[in-house]
Design a protein around this motif. Structure first.
Motif, mmCIF file in Angstrom:
data_model
loop_
_atom_site.group_PDB
_atom_site.id
_atom_site.type_symbol
_atom_site.label_atom_id
_atom_site.label_comp_id
_atom_site.label_asym_id
_atom_site.label_seq_id
_atom_site.Cartn_x
_atom_site.Cartn_y
_atom_site.Cartn_z
ATOM 1 N N ASP A 136 7.282 -0.232 5.176
ATOM 2 C CA ASP A 136 7.581 -1.671 5.233
ATOM 3 C C ASP A 136 6.355 -2.452 5.697
ATOM 4 O O ASP A 136 6.035 -3.518 5.155
ATOM 5 C CB ASP A 136 8.747 -1.935 6.171
ATOM 6 C CG ASP A 136 10.061 -1.369 5.664
ATOM 7 O OD1 ASP A 136 10.360 -1.576 4.481
ATOM 8 O OD2 ASP A 136 10.779 -0.736 6.441
ATOM 9 N N ARG A 163 4.030 -5.277 3.625
ATOM 10 C CA ARG A 163 3.744 -6.626 4.127
ATOM 11 C C ARG A 163 2.246 -6.873 4.225
ATOM 12 O O ARG A 163 1.756 -7.938 3.854
ATOM 13 C CB ARG A 163 4.403 -6.840 5.493
ATOM 14 C CG ARG A 163 5.907 -7.054 5.435
ATOM 15 C CD ARG A 163 6.437 -7.598 6.745
ATOM 16 N NE ARG A 163 6.258 -6.650 7.841
ATOM 17 C CZ ARG A 163 7.147 -5.729 8.175
ATOM 18 N NH1 ARG A 163 8.270 -5.617 7.482
ATOM 19 N NH2 ARG A 163 6.926 -4.914 9.189
ATOM 20 N N VAL A 192 8.067 -2.806 -1.050
ATOM 21 C CA VAL A 192 8.343 -1.386 -0.836
ATOM 22 C C VAL A 192 8.631 -0.707 -2.169
ATOM 23 O O VAL A 192 8.194 0.420 -2.412
ATOM 24 C CB VAL A 192 9.529 -1.218 0.137
ATOM 25 C CG1 VAL A 192 9.985 0.242 0.199
ATOM 26 C CG2 VAL A 192 9.150 -1.710 1.528
ATOM 27 N N GLU A 210 15.232 -4.341 0.754
ATOM 28 C CA GLU A 210 14.129 -3.666 1.431
ATOM 29 C C GLU A 210 12.771 -4.261 1.095
ATOM 30 O O GLU A 210 11.779 -3.979 1.754
ATOM 31 C CB GLU A 210 14.110 -2.179 1.035
ATOM 32 C CG GLU A 210 15.348 -1.406 1.494
ATOM 33 C CD GLU A 210 15.354 0.010 0.939
ATOM 34 O OE1 GLU A 210 14.475 0.317 0.120
ATOM 35 O OE2 GLU A 210 16.242 0.783 1.326
#
Length: 244
Positions: free
Chosen positions: A10, A14, A20, A243
């Motif tokens: 994750d 970012r 993801v 996600e």
């Protein structure tokens, strides 16, 4: 980034400005090395982050994941790719677009769409490529070609890719024609009935700016939101999107 930094998947997504889901695809296609597993969690380092940035740059230049894998494998073997990729020693590769990079041999384009009846004719009609001469084609619409390549990378067969490109172009044509007609009936008519002073022309220019930008922004945003809504009807898709 400092040496020794670690990211979960994750956090890596970012930091790299991606998703993801994309990282998992990169794993599956062999372009992103596996993380170091500690317990039940995989951790990524700065090398992974640099690799993801490289993949993003190559994708943005229209290189498919299969081609990216071959390039990166050659780079990892230590092959001399500096001149080809435009990088200095010790850097991750970054593709340099040379003169003519927007052209493709007719034989290569024909092979790419060999499973599509009248493939060459259809890619020209769809506005993706245009012939330069009997042996060479060039990109006619970079955004459409990128859209087609991304669909292909997502596993959509070439026949369906062309079908979708043709439908998208037709839909956009209808939107553009409708908006142009609306502008002509309103702002256009106002200008034609005016004295056409500098102020009238300035007002027309202001309205033209709005007319040529607002519909595209609204259509892109609405399409994205509606697409997500439809995909979320599938529980598995919804879970993966959450996600991302």
């Amino acid at each position: 980034m400092t040496a020794g930094v670690e990211y979960t998947i994750d956090e890596l997504a970012r930091e790299a400005g991606t998703t993801v889901r994309a990282l998992r695809v990169y794993h599956e296609r062999g372009v992103l090395p596996s993380p170091q597993v500690k317990g039940r969690t995989g951790y990524y380092g700065t090398d992974h982050l640099n690799r993801v940035h490289t993949i993003s740059r190559l994708l943005s230049r229209g290189i498919k994941l299969n081609g990216i894998r071959e390039l990166l494998e050659a780079w990892d073997r230590g092959d001399d790719l500096g001149d080809i990729l435009g990088v200095s020693e010790g850097d991750e590769p970054e593709l340099t677009i040379a003169s003519g990079a927007d052209t493709i041999a007719a034989t290569a384009l024909g092979e790419l769409y060999s499973d599509v009846p009248n493939g060459l004719a259809r890619v020209v009609q769809a506005g993706l490529y245009e012939p330069v001469d009997a042996t060479t084609y060039r990109v006619a619409d970079r955004q459409l070609v990128r859209f087609a390549d991304e669909l292909s990378e997502a596993g959509v067969p070439h026949t369906e890719v062309l079908n979708e490109v043709e439908r998208l172009r037709a839909d956009c044509e209808r939107i553009a024609r409708r908006c142009a007609d609306l502008f002509d009936r309103t702002a256009g008519q106002d200008f034609r009935s005016s004295e056409r002073t500098p102020d009238d022309r300035a007002e027309l220019a202001r309205r033209l700016t709005v007319a040529t930008s607002a519909p595209g922004r609204a259509a892109a945003d609405l399409t994205h939101r509606l697409l997500v809504r439809y995909l979320e009807l599938d529980s598995e898709f919804a879970e993966v999107l959450a996600e991302s």
